[in-house]
Design an enzyme around this catalytic site. Structure first.
Site, PDB file in Angstrom:
ATOM      1  N   LYS A   7       0.757  -1.306  -0.180  1.00 14.63           N
ATOM      2  CA  LYS A   7       0.108   0.062  -0.116  1.00 14.63           C
ATOM      3  C   LYS A   7       0.797   1.293   0.003  1.00 14.63           C
ATOM      4  O   LYS A   7       0.331   2.250  -0.516  1.00 14.63           O
ATOM      5  CB  LYS A   7      -1.061   0.025   1.288  1.00 14.63           C
ATOM      6  N   GLY A  60      -0.261  -0.236  10.672  1.00 13.08           N
ATOM      7  CA  GLY A  60       0.195  -0.496   9.058  1.00 13.08           C
ATOM      8  C   GLY A  60      -0.808   0.501   8.413  1.00 13.08           C
ATOM      9  O   GLY A  60      -1.293   1.471   8.641  1.00 13.08           O
ATOM     10  N   GLY A  61      -0.839   0.064   7.097  1.00 13.91           N
ATOM     11  CA  GLY A  61      -1.499   0.684   5.983  1.00 13.91           C
ATOM     12  C   GLY A  61      -2.983   0.871   6.204  1.00 13.91           C
ATOM     13  O   GLY A  61      -3.539   2.023   5.906  1.00 13.91           O
ATOM     14  N   MET A  62      -3.598  -0.257   6.549  1.00  9.73           N
ATOM     15  CA  MET A  62      -4.822   0.024   6.749  1.00  9.73           C
ATOM     16  C   MET A  62      -5.279   0.676   8.372  1.00  9.73           C
ATOM     17  O   MET A  62      -6.349   1.449   8.265  1.00  9.73           O
ATOM     18  CB  MET A  62      -5.487  -1.349   7.004  1.00  9.73           C
ATOM     19  N   GLY A  74      -3.288  -0.972  16.038  1.00  7.60           N
ATOM     20  CA  GLY A  74      -2.624  -1.372  14.738  1.00  7.60           C
ATOM     21  C   GLY A  74      -1.787  -0.049  13.979  1.00  7.60           C
ATOM     22  O   GLY A  74      -2.043   1.103  14.401  1.00  7.60           O
TER      23      GLY A  74
END
Length: 273
Positions: free
Chosen positions: A70, A131-133, A129
């Site tokens: 991503k 990360g990208g999401m 979280g």
């Protein structure tokens, strides 16, 4: 009438480290139902620049992008839509005659879910979280007016960086977390993963929350979703996210926005596979 692939067929695809089947079934179901001359196929790659160059060179209409690509895709495209530029993460590429424009329909889906569920921006928020999401989730909540939030991430660089980007707090552990809305954006609870049977938040945290939100889409009812339902909480699942973001991709690729009833049929079909 079913349309069979021909030399005129528009190809759409996905790139992921571990390709799933939801997008393939969702898009192809809608192509068939609407008699659109498109076909969708999932891929993985060990050569991302060559894969993106192939999209451009072969006239592939669109590409869904999943982890871990991503952010790595960003320098390989020509333009970022505001949905991707604001969070420096993409999940969709649209090819217009060799010109690649990137979007983040994860961000768009989260914004829609916040609105659809009438989530109150005065609520406290915990997002697990980094990360990208997680970027898409945190930025969507930030842009919806949520100011009292904590990013929970073990990564000592990505966690604080995401929290700073959104003006949120950061902590490394989920221990002792309490918030009105809790959101899991990690692989905890994902089918086939090392923590497939684990809870992303403790039962105490779930009991204290009003809304339990798990972005993990497989399985549809993760341990966190099951625990949230059992505790009588409002629950939002990863299936809600994946269907909405896939719908936005479909509209970008085809220029067609299916009816709610047809989208529901496509989602059920995709989830069954």
């Amino acid at each position: 009438m079913a349309i069979f692939p021909s030399k005129h067929t528009q190809l759409c695809m996905s790139l992921a480290a571990r390709p799933g089947n939801f997008g393939t079934r969702f898009h192809n179901y809608l192509y068939q139902a609407l008699d659109l001359d498109y076909f969708y196929k999932a891929f993985t790659t060990s050569d991302l620049p060559a894969a993106i160059a192939g999209i451009r060179a072969l006239g592939i209409r669109g590409c869904a992008v999943s982890m871990p690509f991503k952010e790595a895709c960003i320098p390989l495209v020509d333009e970022l839509d505001a949905s991707a530029a604001s969070i420096a993460s993409i999940n969709t590429i649209v090819n217009n005659d060799g010109y690649l424009k990137a979007y983040n329909t994860d961000y768009l889906a989260i914004r829609q879910l916040i609105q659809a569920h009438a989530l109150n921006s005065d609520c406290t928020l915990a997002i697990r979280g980094s990360g990208g999401m997680a970027k898409a989730v945190a930025c969507a909540f930030r842009d919806a007016g949520f100011a009292r939030a904590t990013v929970i991430a073990r990564n000592p660089e990505a966690g604080p960086a995401l929290a700073k980007q959104c003006g949120y707090q950061w902590q490394a552990s989920v221990q002792g977390v309490e918030a009105d809305i809790v959101v899991n954006v990690t692989p905890v609870g994902m089918a086939g993963g090392a923590e497939a049977n684990a809870l992303a938040f403790s039962q105490q945290t779930i009991d204290a929350a009003d809304v339990v939100f798990d972005v993990v889409a497989l399985p549809a009812r993760t341990p966190l979703v099951i625990a949230g339902e059992a505790a009588g909480k409002r629950v939002i699942s990863g299936q809600d996210v994946v269907a909405l973001q896939a719908l936005e991709q479909f509209a970008l690729y085809t220029g067609v926005r299916p009816s709610d009833a047809l989208v529901a049929q496509a989602t059920a079909f995709a989830a069954a596979g």
